[in-house]
Scaffold this motif. Structure first.
Motif, mmCIF file in Angstrom:
data_model
loop_
_atom_site.group_PDB
_atom_site.id
_atom_site.type_symbol
_atom_site.label_atom_id
_atom_site.label_comp_id
_atom_site.label_asym_id
_atom_site.label_seq_id
_atom_site.Cartn_x
_atom_site.Cartn_y
_atom_site.Cartn_z
ATOM 1 N N SER A 215 -3.974 -0.716 -4.672
ATOM 2 C CA SER A 215 -3.114 -1.224 -5.921
ATOM 3 C C SER A 215 -2.517 -2.381 -5.608
ATOM 4 C CB SER A 215 -2.032 -0.075 -6.081
ATOM 5 O OG SER A 215 -1.080 -0.525 -7.017
ATOM 6 N N SER A 216 -2.194 -3.184 -6.478
ATOM 7 C CA SER A 216 -1.644 -4.632 -6.556
ATOM 8 C C SER A 216 -0.130 -4.331 -6.738
ATOM 9 C CB SER A 216 -2.399 -5.440 -7.227
ATOM 10 O OG SER A 216 -2.268 -5.206 -8.691
ATOM 11 N N ARG A 217 0.377 -3.126 -7.125
ATOM 12 C CA ARG A 217 1.553 -3.006 -7.611
ATOM 13 C C ARG A 217 2.624 -3.311 -6.320
ATOM 14 N NH1 ARG A 217 1.227 1.789 -12.129
ATOM 15 N NH2 ARG A 217 0.086 0.410 -13.841
ATOM 16 N N CYS A 218 2.166 -2.974 -5.258
ATOM 17 C CA CYS A 218 3.096 -3.243 -4.087
ATOM 18 C C CYS A 218 3.689 -4.665 -4.083
ATOM 19 C CB CYS A 218 2.325 -3.127 -2.800
ATOM 20 S SG CYS A 218 0.956 -4.331 -2.697
ATOM 21 N N ASP A 219 3.032 -5.698 -4.814
ATOM 22 C CA ASP A 219 3.660 -7.066 -4.930
ATOM 23 C C ASP A 219 4.511 -7.216 -6.135
ATOM 24 O OD1 ASP A 219 2.521 -7.852 -2.676
ATOM 25 O OD2 ASP A 219 0.687 -8.466 -3.566
ATOM 26 N N ASP A 220 4.605 -6.101 -6.952
ATOM 27 C CA ASP A 220 5.617 -6.100 -8.195
ATOM 28 C C ASP A 220 7.054 -6.425 -7.854
ATOM 29 O OD1 ASP A 220 5.384 -5.232 -11.119
ATOM 30 O OD2 ASP A 220 7.349 -4.491 -10.487
ATOM 31 N N PRO A 221 7.828 -7.205 -8.531
ATOM 32 C CA PRO A 221 9.157 -7.467 -8.210
ATOM 33 C C PRO A 221 9.844 -6.371 -8.206
ATOM 34 C CG PRO A 221 8.373 -8.999 -9.950
ATOM 35 C CD PRO A 221 7.293 -7.702 -9.724
ATOM 36 N N ALA A 222 9.800 -5.370 -8.849
ATOM 37 C CA ALA A 222 10.664 -4.230 -8.888
ATOM 38 C C ALA A 222 10.389 -3.502 -7.497
ATOM 39 C CB ALA A 222 10.203 -3.066 -10.144
ATOM 40 N N ILE A 223 9.193 -3.469 -6.970
ATOM 41 C CA ILE A 223 8.954 -2.630 -5.718
ATOM 42 C C ILE A 223 9.332 -3.415 -4.825
ATOM 43 C CG2 ILE A 223 6.931 -1.893 -4.379
ATOM 44 C CD1 ILE A 223 7.091 -0.152 -6.822
ATOM 45 N N ASP A 384 2.361 6.958 -14.908
ATOM 46 C CA ASP A 384 2.279 5.602 -14.542
ATOM 47 C C ASP A 384 3.480 5.107 -13.731
ATOM 48 O OD1 ASP A 384 1.101 3.108 -14.868
ATOM 49 O OD2 ASP A 384 2.453 2.217 -16.031
ATOM 50 N N ARG A 385 4.646 5.843 -14.094
ATOM 51 C CA ARG A 385 5.763 5.570 -13.233
ATOM 52 C C ARG A 385 6.357 6.831 -12.509
ATOM 53 N NH1 ARG A 385 8.816 1.045 -13.664
ATOM 54 N NH2 ARG A 385 7.857 -0.497 -15.367
ATOM 55 N N CYS A 386 7.013 7.085 -11.404
ATOM 56 C CA CYS A 386 7.595 8.087 -10.785
ATOM 57 C C CYS A 386 8.634 8.962 -11.623
ATOM 58 C CB CYS A 386 8.068 7.713 -9.431
ATOM 59 S SG CYS A 386 8.839 9.262 -8.647
ATOM 60 N N GLU A 387 8.561 10.190 -11.648
ATOM 61 C CA GLU A 387 9.444 10.994 -12.480
ATOM 62 C C GLU A 387 10.905 10.947 -11.886
ATOM 63 O OE1 GLU A 387 7.520 14.800 -12.907
ATOM 64 O OE2 GLU A 387 6.032 14.255 -14.327
ATOM 65 N N ARG A 388 11.114 10.658 -10.629
ATOM 66 C CA ARG A 388 12.304 10.648 -9.961
ATOM 67 C C ARG A 388 13.024 9.326 -10.061
ATOM 68 N NH1 ARG A 388 12.093 12.463 -3.768
ATOM 69 N NH2 ARG A 388 12.197 14.432 -4.625
ATOM 70 N N CYS A 389 12.274 8.257 -9.235
ATOM 71 C CA CYS A 389 12.789 7.083 -9.240
ATOM 72 C C CYS A 389 12.373 5.896 -10.370
ATOM 73 C CB CYS A 389 12.508 6.557 -7.797
ATOM 74 S SG CYS A 389 10.735 6.134 -7.561
ATOM 75 N N ALA A 390 11.410 6.453 -11.138
ATOM 76 C CA ALA A 390 11.010 5.526 -12.229
ATOM 77 C C ALA A 390 10.282 4.210 -11.887
ATOM 78 C CB ALA A 390 12.141 5.098 -13.319
ATOM 79 N N ASN A 391 9.938 4.177 -10.499
ATOM 80 C CA ASN A 391 9.171 2.979 -9.922
ATOM 81 C C ASN A 391 7.800 3.290 -10.333
ATOM 82 O OD1 ASN A 391 10.994 1.246 -8.627
ATOM 83 N ND2 ASN A 391 11.550 3.021 -7.486
ATOM 84 N N LEU A 392 6.980 2.122 -10.302
ATOM 85 C CA LEU A 392 5.562 2.106 -10.609
ATOM 86 C C LEU A 392 4.938 2.871 -9.325
ATOM 87 C CD1 LEU A 392 4.789 -1.606 -11.694
ATOM 88 C CD2 LEU A 392 4.853 0.539 -13.189
ATOM 89 N N LEU A 393 3.962 3.632 -9.811
ATOM 90 C CA LEU A 393 2.962 4.293 -8.889
ATOM 91 C C LEU A 393 1.829 3.609 -8.398
ATOM 92 C CD1 LEU A 393 2.561 7.871 -10.655
ATOM 93 C CD2 LEU A 393 4.355 7.215 -8.764
ATOM 94 N N PHE A 394 1.417 3.451 -7.201
ATOM 95 C CA PHE A 394 0.568 2.803 -6.711
ATOM 96 C C PHE A 394 -0.853 3.095 -7.189
ATOM 97 C CE2 PHE A 394 3.001 0.697 -2.932
ATOM 98 C CZ PHE A 394 3.940 0.375 -3.623
ATOM 99 N N LYS A 395 -1.539 2.898 -8.320
ATOM 100 C CA LYS A 395 -2.781 3.040 -8.908
ATOM 101 C C LYS A 395 -3.446 1.955 -9.247
ATOM 102 C CE LYS A 395 -2.410 6.144 -12.006
ATOM 103 N NZ LYS A 395 -1.875 6.789 -13.440
#
Length: 395
Positions: A215-223, A384-395
């Motif tokens: 996943s490229s979401r590890c470089d997302d600003p929120a992550i 698409d987002r975590c149910e607990r912390c609302a962060n993006l899931l690495f998909k």
């Protein structure tokens, strides 16, 4: 006196340990001199006494290491103390009746009797006073040097000079100026002061969620913000524990008669330093790059543990073995929780994210669940987002 650049300083963990030792040494010297000049003497009772030969092989050497605890009374209030020193065998061993308590003169500060010491340790001659007076500025000087201060003059820099750091990313070379012309992001590589800047090419990025691939979401600003928050929390926890352990032990030393103040401060400082080292090492490990590997083995192991009442508890340990691309083996063990054990299969490619201490699977196309890499919460694969912390899931 000036500070040296940050990149030339010693490791922060080692620097803090050295600073703690030097601060303790300077305070100890100040306490001994204060007792010598302003202290008053009373008679104390030795509660515990132990000595051992410093050189066990040489019996002609009478030097022994002595450790003792004692108590004394000032104004009807009981105070305790602790001392550790070296003494000759004849001076350390005193013959007396079995039922007679050992007594010795104790020197204390009238305004703060918690600062005390056996009188023979504070009975200084001229050389002793000179030694302690010289040790204080010496410890302060070493403390300044350890924290990056130096007496050298700053190096002269050429007018208009600038240093370029070449950053290689996505197969392209960029130059980032440290000084001179102001730039944002990756500045274009320049051949000379008047050369026109080349057009900056941004690497392609695919933000479309997929179930196969990293996943490229590890470089997302929120992550990235969540990772930075984790590092700040680890550093904040390190400083909090480093402060609370000595403070708590100091309070215990003041109000608990069985725990001398000096011993309490030593124990508290040691525990605080240990907690700081552990948390700072954890914060440092969060900055390491991610590594990849393959699950090569899975097995279960029956284990048991005993509690304080010697009751036995049996449990199963689920172990996953990952071999990294460098050939090293990494072991993941979970006690009586087999969810992650069932999530990974032998042959799966995985990536470890040190910022969160979590794992990501390369192929998620056959899974019904996915773990959040930020908080480790189990989520349906359709989320698409975590149910607990609302962060993006690495998909």
């Amino acid at each position: 006196m000036r500070r040296v650049p940050a990149q030339k300083r010693i490791n922060p963990v080692i620097r803090m340990l050295i600073s703690a030792v030097l601060i303790f040494g300077a305070l100890y010297c100040i306490a001994i001199l204060s007792l010598f000049v302003f202290g008053e003497t009373t008679v104390g009772v030795v509660d515990s006494y132990a000595n051992r030969r410093v050189n066990a092989k040489d019996y002609s050497d009478r030097m022994r290491s002595v450790t003792e605890t004692y108590h004394f009374y000032v104004g009807g209030k009981r105070y305790t103390g602790f001392a550790s020193y070296r003494s000759g065998e004849i001076e350390a061993v005193i013959v007396r009746r079995e039922d007679e308590p050992k007594r010795e003169p104790i020197r204390y500060m009238p305004i703060l009797p918690y600062i005390n010491s056996p009188e023979h340790l504070t009975d200084l001659d001229s050389w002793g006073v000179l030694y302690y007076c010289g040790a204080i500025p010496f410890c302060v000087l070493l403390l300044l040097l350890a924290n990056g201060w130096t007496f050298s003059r700053p190096e002269a820099s050429e007018k208009g000079s600038c240093r370029r750091h070449v950053i290689v990313r996505w197969g392209e070379a960029y130059a980032l100026k440290r000084r001179g012309a102001r730039s944002t992001g990756n500045a274009a590589l320049r051949k000379g002061p008047s050369a026109p800047a080349e057009k900056t090419v941004s690497p392609p990025r695919d933000d479309t969620p997929g179930l196969v691939g990293w996943s490229s979401r590890c470089d997302d600003p929120a992550i990235l913000a969540a990772a930075q928050s984790n590092r700040k929390s680890a550093i904040g926890c390190a400083w909090a524990l480093a402060f609370l352990f000595p403070l708590g032990n100091a309070v215990a030393g003041l109000f608990v008669e069985e725990l001398p103040l000096g011993e309490a401060l030593i124990i508290g400082s040691g525990l605080g330093a240990l907690m700081m080292v552990i948390n700072l090492l954890r914060a440092k490990s969060m900055k390491k790059p991610a590594w990849e590997g393959v699950v090569i083995e899975k097995y279960e192991k029956d284990k048991r543990k005993y509690d304080r009442s010697d009751d036995v508890t049996y449990y199963t340990e689920f172990v996953i073995v990952i071999q990294t691309t460098t050939g090293r083996k990494h072991r993941i063990a979970r006690d009586s929780h087999r969810e992650m054990y069932d999530y990974f299969k032998v042959g799966d490619r995985v990536r470890y994210h040190p910022a969160f201490a979590t794992y990501e699977k390369f192929d998620k196309s056959r899974d019904r669940i996915i773990y959040c890499n930020v908080c480790s919460m189990m989520n349906p694969i359709s989320n698409d987002r975590c149910e607990r912390c609302a962060n993006l899931l690495f998909k």
